[in-house]
Design a protein around this motif. Structure first.
Motif, mmCIF file in Angstrom:
data_model
loop_
_atom_site.group_PDB
_atom_site.id
_atom_site.type_symbol
_atom_site.label_atom_id
_atom_site.label_comp_id
_atom_site.label_asym_id
_atom_site.label_seq_id
_atom_site.Cartn_x
_atom_site.Cartn_y
_atom_site.Cartn_z
ATOM 1 N N ASP A 1 -12.520 1.490 6.636
ATOM 2 C CA ASP A 1 -13.646 2.111 7.345
ATOM 3 C C ASP A 1 -13.340 3.556 7.707
ATOM 4 O O ASP A 1 -14.196 4.440 7.570
ATOM 5 N N LEU A 2 -12.108 3.807 8.186
ATOM 6 C CA LEU A 2 -11.740 5.160 8.580
ATOM 7 C C LEU A 2 -11.776 6.121 7.392
ATOM 8 O O LEU A 2 -12.113 7.298 7.536
ATOM 9 N N ARG A 3 -11.453 5.603 6.225
ATOM 10 C CA ARG A 3 -11.428 6.440 5.023
ATOM 11 C C ARG A 3 -12.755 6.406 4.255
ATOM 12 O O ARG A 3 -12.881 7.066 3.223
ATOM 13 N N ASP A 4 -13.726 5.631 4.753
ATOM 14 C CA ASP A 4 -14.984 5.435 4.016
ATOM 15 C C ASP A 4 -14.688 4.944 2.601
ATOM 16 O O ASP A 4 -15.295 5.393 1.623
ATOM 17 N N PHE A 5 -13.761 3.999 2.496
ATOM 18 C CA PHE A 5 -13.290 3.517 1.201
ATOM 19 C C PHE A 5 -14.103 2.315 0.765
ATOM 20 O O PHE A 5 -14.238 1.331 1.492
ATOM 21 N N ASP A 6 -14.671 2.398 -0.456
ATOM 22 C CA ASP A 6 -15.434 1.264 -0.969
ATOM 23 C C ASP A 6 -15.030 0.935 -2.407
ATOM 24 O O ASP A 6 -15.773 0.292 -3.138
ATOM 25 N N GLY A 7 -13.832 1.367 -2.818
ATOM 26 C CA GLY A 7 -13.352 1.105 -4.161
ATOM 27 C C GLY A 7 -12.534 -0.176 -4.232
ATOM 28 O O GLY A 7 -12.559 -1.009 -3.320
ATOM 29 N N GLU A 8 -11.814 -0.331 -5.329
ATOM 30 C CA GLU A 8 -10.944 -1.481 -5.521
ATOM 31 C C GLU A 8 -9.578 -1.147 -4.956
ATOM 32 O O GLU A 8 -8.884 -0.258 -5.452
ATOM 33 N N PRO A 9 -9.134 -1.834 -3.898
ATOM 34 C CA PRO A 9 -7.843 -1.490 -3.298
ATOM 35 C C PRO A 9 -6.678 -1.881 -4.206
ATOM 36 O O PRO A 9 -6.763 -2.827 -4.990
ATOM 37 N N ASP A 10 -5.604 -1.149 -4.077
ATOM 38 C CA ASP A 10 -4.374 -1.449 -4.799
ATOM 39 C C ASP A 10 -3.526 -2.361 -3.905
ATOM 40 O O ASP A 10 -3.002 -1.928 -2.881
ATOM 41 N N GLU A 11 -3.415 -3.621 -4.283
ATOM 42 C CA GLU A 11 -2.652 -4.594 -3.482
ATOM 43 C C GLU A 11 -1.391 -5.062 -4.211
ATOM 44 O O GLU A 11 -0.847 -6.123 -3.904
ATOM 45 N N GLU A 12 -0.907 -4.269 -5.143
ATOM 46 C CA GLU A 12 0.289 -4.648 -5.882
ATOM 47 C C GLU A 12 1.486 -4.869 -4.968
ATOM 48 O O GLU A 12 2.275 -5.797 -5.178
ATOM 49 N N LEU A 13 1.635 -4.028 -3.950
ATOM 50 C CA LEU A 13 2.782 -4.182 -3.065
ATOM 51 C C LEU A 13 2.668 -5.435 -2.202
ATOM 52 O O LEU A 13 3.690 -6.016 -1.810
ATOM 53 N N VAL A 14 1.455 -5.840 -1.875
ATOM 54 C CA VAL A 14 1.292 -7.093 -1.123
ATOM 55 C C VAL A 14 1.935 -8.241 -1.892
ATOM 56 O O VAL A 14 2.649 -9.077 -1.322
ATOM 57 N N ASP A 15 1.709 -8.264 -3.195
ATOM 58 C CA ASP A 15 2.283 -9.323 -4.017
ATOM 59 C C ASP A 15 3.759 -9.078 -4.310
ATOM 60 O O ASP A 15 4.572 -10.013 -4.307
#
Length: 273
Positions: free
Chosen positions: A114-128
């Motif tokens: 929300d703070l970044r007004d981000f509505d794209g596909e997040p990169d969650e590679e590090l989560v995994d």
């Protein structure tokens, strides 16, 4: 499992980062002294220097936490002029993440989106890579120090920003997690990201950095490739070369840079840039 985020190669002009004649003083103490620098686009640069050299103040100027007294800063195609828009081009991983303790990792991610007004596909590679999906459901304040640092890294790399600033990124990480993070840093560089790293672990920086900027008393005493630094100093390691630069410059124990005054922007206090 979330599908990998699509690879985006930043344009050359989007990943530009530099300063011209930057000046900053705290009272009688001059911290940045007519500093002019360009960080190599699409490369990993180690920003080094002893305490009080101006590193922290320079990074805070990039992030909008400190306003310089003179000179200019360019981030992407924009000259920083007080507007916050340029910060969307920067991803920031602070050494110590000051995030709301009661929020879970996923809630923090949603808040930062929300703070970044981000509505794209997040990169969650590090989560995994860090195997922290279960921990992302827990309040941040209940996590161990190492797990908080993993969440910190996962949030910083979530947005595929064309410029990344990493402050002591592997501090608190075990060797397995540190290796996964370094592999991620190299992968982002391969995608064209401009990466600036500060760290006291010079051996680690030597394995990552292609360029080196060494600050001393607010000025750039060296700016160039790692190979050039080793050649000019006649040394075989980054640690030895930096020690030579410090001795040549008469660097000794100095007072730490004063903290920024005032209440910083919420997004920056959360490490979002």
């Amino acid at each position: 499992m979330t599908a990998p985020a699509p690879r985006v190669t930043p344009r050359q002009e989007d990943r530009a980062l530099g300063v011209r004649g930057l000046e900053k003083s705290f009272g009688a103490l001059r911290v940045l002294d007519s500093l002019t620098l360009d960080f190599d686009p699409g490369r990993i640069t180690a920003l080094l220097g002893p305490n009080g050299a101006g590193k922290t103040t320079l990074l805070k100027c990039f992030l909008g936490l400190v306003r310089p007294d003179g000179g200019s800063i360019t981030v992407g195609e924009s000259e920083v002029d007080g507007s916050a828009d340029y910060r969307h081009a920067i991803g920031f991983m602070p050494q110590l993440p000051h995030l709301p303790a009661q929020l879970t990792g996923w809630e923090l991610a949603a808040m930062l989106d929300d703070l970044r007004d981000f509505d794209g596909e997040p990169d969650e590679e590090l989560v995994d890579a860090f195997a922290i999906r279960a921990e992302m459901d827990k309040p941040f304040g209940t996590l161990s120090g190492g797990t908080r640092q993993r969440v910190n890294a996962a949030l910083a790399f979530r947005y595929q920003a064309p410029i990344m600033i990493l402050d002591e990124p592997t501090a608190g990480l075990d060797p397995v997690a540190a290796l996964a993070l370094k592999e991620k840093v190299r992968a982002r560089r391969e995608e064209g990201c401009t990466i600036v790293i500060t760290s006291h672990n010079l051996g680690e920086l030597e394995s990552l950095a292609e360029s080196v900027i060494f600050l001393l008393e607010g000025r750039a005493r060296f700016s160039g490739t790692l190979e050039k630094l080793l050649e000019e100093t006649g040394r075989s390691t980054l640690e030895e070369a930096i020690a030579d630069l410090m001795l040549q410059g008469g660097a000794g124990p100095t007072a730490a840079e004063p903290p920024a005054r005032g209440r910083p922007d919420l997004g920056l206090r959360l490490g979002v840039a």
